[in-house]
Design an enzyme around this catalytic site. Sequence first.
Site, PDB file in Angstrom:
ATOM      1  N   LYS A  68       0.458  10.777  13.202  1.00 33.69           N
ATOM      2  CA  LYS A  68       1.160  11.355  12.044  1.00 33.69           C
ATOM      3  C   LYS A  68       1.634  12.769  12.374  1.00 33.69           C
ATOM      4  O   LYS A  68       1.027  13.442  13.213  1.00 33.69           O
ATOM      5  CB  LYS A  68       0.235  11.378  10.827  1.00 33.69           C
ATOM      6  CG  LYS A  68      -0.160   9.982  10.363  1.00 33.69           C
ATOM      7  CD  LYS A  68      -1.003  10.009   9.090  1.00 33.69           C
ATOM      8  CE  LYS A  68      -1.413   8.577   8.727  1.00 33.69           C
ATOM      9  NZ  LYS A  68      -2.147   8.475   7.449  1.00 33.69           N
ATOM     10  N   ASP A 110      -3.008  14.273   6.714  1.00 33.97           N
ATOM     11  CA  ASP A 110      -2.511  13.019   6.161  1.00 33.97           C
ATOM     12  C   ASP A 110      -1.272  13.207   5.288  1.00 33.97           C
ATOM     13  O   ASP A 110      -1.378  13.108   4.064  1.00 33.97           O
ATOM     14  CB  ASP A 110      -3.629  12.354   5.340  1.00 33.97           C
ATOM     15  CG  ASP A 110      -3.271  10.942   4.955  1.00 33.97           C
ATOM     16  OD1 ASP A 110      -2.270  10.428   5.469  1.00 33.97           O
ATOM     17  OD2 ASP A 110      -3.997  10.357   4.130  1.00 33.97           O
ATOM     18  N   LYS A 170      -4.346  -0.082  13.908  1.00 28.36           N
ATOM     19  CA  LYS A 170      -5.215   0.913  13.272  1.00 28.36           C
ATOM     20  C   LYS A 170      -6.638   0.436  13.539  1.00 28.36           C
ATOM     21  O   LYS A 170      -7.060  -0.591  13.008  1.00 28.36           O
ATOM     22  CB  LYS A 170      -4.927   0.969  11.773  1.00 28.36           C
ATOM     23  CG  LYS A 170      -5.901   1.817  10.963  1.00 28.36           C
ATOM     24  CD  LYS A 170      -5.447   1.922   9.503  1.00 28.36           C
ATOM     25  CE  LYS A 170      -6.417   2.719   8.656  1.00 28.36           C
ATOM     26  NZ  LYS A 170      -5.959   2.873   7.257  1.00 28.36           N
ATOM     27  N   GLU A 200     -10.948   4.301   8.683  1.00 29.25           N
ATOM     28  CA  GLU A 200     -11.050   3.891   7.284  1.00 29.25           C
ATOM     29  C   GLU A 200     -11.551   2.449   7.143  1.00 29.25           C
ATOM     30  O   GLU A 200     -10.988   1.646   6.401  1.00 29.25           O
ATOM     31  CB  GLU A 200      -9.697   4.061   6.586  1.00 29.25           C
ATOM     32  CG  GLU A 200      -9.243   5.519   6.571  1.00 29.25           C
ATOM     33  CD  GLU A 200      -7.982   5.780   5.756  1.00 29.25           C
ATOM     34  OE1 GLU A 200      -7.123   4.894   5.682  1.00 29.25           O
ATOM     35  OE2 GLU A 200      -7.869   6.886   5.194  1.00 29.25           O
ATOM     36  N   GLU A 249       0.858  -1.187   0.000  1.00 29.44           N
ATOM     37  CA  GLU A 249       0.000   0.000   0.000  1.00 29.44           C
ATOM     38  C   GLU A 249       0.894   1.238   0.000  1.00 29.44           C
ATOM     39  O   GLU A 249       1.801   1.367   0.832  1.00 29.44           O
ATOM     40  CB  GLU A 249      -0.922  -0.019   1.231  1.00 29.44           C
ATOM     41  CG  GLU A 249      -1.907   1.143   1.221  1.00 29.44           C
ATOM     42  CD  GLU A 249      -3.192   0.871   2.002  1.00 29.44           C
ATOM     43  OE1 GLU A 249      -3.437  -0.278   2.408  1.00 29.44           O
ATOM     44  OE2 GLU A 249      -3.964   1.832   2.180  1.00 29.44           O
ATOM     45  N   TRP A 289     -12.748  12.992   1.530  1.00 31.74           N
ATOM     46  CA  TRP A 289     -11.843  12.532   0.478  1.00 31.74           C
ATOM     47  C   TRP A 289     -11.876  13.473  -0.731  1.00 31.74           C
ATOM     48  O   TRP A 289     -11.175  13.255  -1.702  1.00 31.74           O
ATOM     49  CB  TRP A 289     -12.223  11.117   0.004  1.00 31.74           C
ATOM     50  CG  TRP A 289     -11.988  10.051   1.034  1.00 31.74           C
ATOM     51  CD1 TRP A 289     -11.498  10.227   2.292  1.00 31.74           C
ATOM     52  CD2 TRP A 289     -12.234   8.651   0.888  1.00 31.74           C
ATOM     53  NE1 TRP A 289     -11.430   9.028   2.944  1.00 31.74           N
ATOM     54  CE2 TRP A 289     -11.871   8.035   2.114  1.00 31.74           C
ATOM     55  CE3 TRP A 289     -12.723   7.842  -0.151  1.00 31.74           C
ATOM     56  CZ2 TRP A 289     -11.987   6.659   2.309  1.00 31.74           C
ATOM     57  CZ3 TRP A 289     -12.832   6.472   0.055  1.00 31.74           C
ATOM     58  CH2 TRP A 289     -12.472   5.894   1.275  1.00 31.74           C
ATOM     59  N   GLU A 308       3.884   9.208  -0.750  1.00 36.60           N
ATOM     60  CA  GLU A 308       2.501   9.093  -1.227  1.00 36.60           C
ATOM     61  C   GLU A 308       2.003  10.388  -1.864  1.00 36.60           C
ATOM     62  O   GLU A 308       1.422  10.376  -2.948  1.00 36.60           O
ATOM     63  CB  GLU A 308       1.584   8.704  -0.058  1.00 36.60           C
ATOM     64  CG  GLU A 308       0.108   8.690  -0.441  1.00 36.60           C
ATOM     65  CD  GLU A 308      -0.806   8.223   0.685  1.00 36.60           C
ATOM     66  OE1 GLU A 308      -0.310   7.923   1.789  1.00 36.60           O
ATOM     67  OE2 GLU A 308      -2.026   8.151   0.442  1.00 36.60           O
TER      68      GLU A 308
HETATM   69  O1  GCW Z   1      -2.378   8.140   4.008  1.00 39.21           O
HETATM   70  C1  GCW Z   1      -3.519   7.346   4.056  1.00 39.21           C
HETATM   71  C2  GCW Z   1      -3.317   6.386   2.949  1.00 39.21           C
HETATM   72  C3  GCW Z   1      -3.831   4.998   3.226  1.00 39.21           C
HETATM   73  C4  GCW Z   1      -3.309   4.574   4.594  1.00 39.21           C
HETATM   74  C5  GCW Z   1      -3.867   5.517   5.641  1.00 39.21           C
HETATM   75  C6  GCW Z   1      -3.334   5.219   7.032  1.00 39.21           C
HETATM   76  C7  GCW Z   1      -2.556   2.426   5.332  1.00 39.21           C
HETATM   77  O2  GCW Z   1      -3.882   6.910   1.773  1.00 39.21           O
HETATM   78  O3  GCW Z   1      -3.363   4.165   2.207  1.00 39.21           O
HETATM   79  O4  GCW Z   1      -3.606   3.233   4.905  1.00 39.21           O
HETATM   80  O5  GCW Z   1      -3.518   6.837   5.350  1.00 39.21           O
HETATM   81  O6  GCW Z   1      -2.330   5.816   7.389  1.00 39.21           O
HETATM   82  O7  GCW Z   1      -3.902   4.406   7.725  1.00 39.21           O
END
Ligand code: GCW
Length: 628
Positions: free
Chosen positions: A324, A329, A250, A254, A135, A490, A357
């Site tokens: 994070k 994100d 997690k 999501e 991923e 999104w 990403e």
């Molecule tokens: O940054 C987003 C990504 C997902 C990711 C998610 C996360 C692993 O687009 O792909 O999933 O965050 O950090 O959980």
Amino acid sequence: MKRIGMVLLVACQLIVAARANDGSSLWLPREKNEVASTLVRGPQGTALDELRTYYKGPMPVRMKLEKNALQGDAYRIVVTTRQIELTASTSNGLLYAAFDLLRMQQLGDIRSKEEHPAFDLRLINHWDNLDGSVERGYAGKSILYPTLSDRMADYARANASLGINGIVINNVNASPKMLSEEWLEKVCVINSYLERYGIRTYLSINFASPMALGGLPTADPLDPQVRQWWREKVDAIYRLMPNFGGFLVKANSEGQPGPGDYQRSHADGANMLAEALQPHGGIVMWRCFVYGANHKGEDRVKQAVSEFQPLDGQFLPNVILQTKNGPLDFQPREPYSPVFDQITKTPNMVELQITQEYLGQSRHLVYLAPMWKEFFSFVSPQRLRGIAGVANVGLDDNWCGHHFSQANWYAFGRLAWNPGLSAEAIAREWLKLTFTRDEAFVNPMTEVMMASREACVDYMMPLGLHHIFQFDHHYGPDPGGFKPDYPLEWCPVYYHQADSLGVGFNRSSTGTNATSQYREPYRSQYDDLSTCPENLLLWFHHVPWDYKMKSGRPLWEELCAHYDRGVAEVDRFHEVWQQMRPLVLLADKDDSRRWQEVEDRLQHQQQNAREWRQTCIDYFRSFLGVPQ
Ligand code: GCW
């Protein structure tokens, strides 16, 4: 006091491998001595092997494991006229000392020093799936699954050379299968490679595993059978791997299962796992990356604090919250996450994303260390128990897709050891180790690397714009992106809020009040349009198109100027790289492949930067009040 001393006898017969440089040796030395490996096991044996194979100096090296001499993984290197002495209190410490000595040898600057890691937990997180896909991976298939790559030892070695001491080996969107007996056996094999390099194995777990794997009717963390299932599973894991590190989770994010499915809190979920791990010394890293479900209508960037702050103080001591760097994100620029201000009773870890990403995905040259240093200028490393970086490696010959993406892996590791190092010093070091020590190469390329992140911000999303990426793949621009059947969080239009009056997301006290989650002085600074730093302006404010910026230009013109600057910068990077060709080849005549591969990607980056500028300017121009 127990002392173990060892003198290395180095047979200096060099084997120089003449082959086209494909980048696979990373920053590590390429010239080996011909020696047999030692019989000493564990990281200390690995340290011996490393020195016997790669140390080329005339002076003998002595390694001393001395209990209580230094804390944790710290080490000391003392260079005298007669010998070099490496001292540490753990065998990991000796291994890091050996790698440091070899690095200094490569840099041509061997000197005495004492080093202490800033964080106990220095982890890489893999988002690798068991079917071999990765991923957000942009460097080929997984090196771990479905079958283990024969480069596994090299991989462990590269991480250990930076002081990495833990790896979470599977995606946080975790398959329950990972905890099956069949897969745990494979985990053991991976663990045996990592152990030799002083790296602990950690697993991401799927919270619903007791149902999917154990056949239980529920995964409710307060259910006695569920708790029993986890205890037994954890005991079984430690029987296989006494050195196992713990879990990364997690949950309720999501679409992942979690304690919220049973009206239980994150603390209930994390504590259940923590209790099972505690007798073995294991930890739970519980992610704060949550949004959606429970927060109808709440600004996404506020949701982590809303959800976790009330639970602060309820977690068991072996739970760490992993957050994070920014509240959204992994955008090219975000303010720091206010979770680091609001969670004060629970240990925190920061999660950085090494894989690009949102920053050009191993196709763009973007050096991330300046972005991470920016984070540390707001969040003191002392507030953190650990640091995790989402891996950018795959089966590509050069591991990372872009040769310069290796620098991000390297910089992450160096900052995980010492966040006080400057981004520039790390860039210089990496360039010298990876290409050549020739200053005529190192100086201009350091400058390119240092400018590359700001250039990316400029050609993608200047002045605090964010998340205007195309759906799903997050590569190119899609400022008009909106799908009624998708969550609003999104959709790019949710983030820039452009209309005839202006652009930007009002998160001040007259808007969503996300600014209130910050400590002073940032709360007031961000809240007021006139004091908000311009590089975060549209993150925190909806700003009129004709608002007068510090440059004297109206916002609209300033925005265009940033897009232009981003494009011009990439053009300049390309020119510099073209001038570097003779120097790259002078240092190594077999290096034309690497030069060409970087060249091709830079050309691609130039096109992409133009596309970002064109698409975004055309889109924003279409709003009323903007001069045509
Ligand atoms: O940054 C987003 C990504 C997902 C990711 C998610 C996360 C692993 O687009 O792909 O999933 O965050 O950090 O959980």
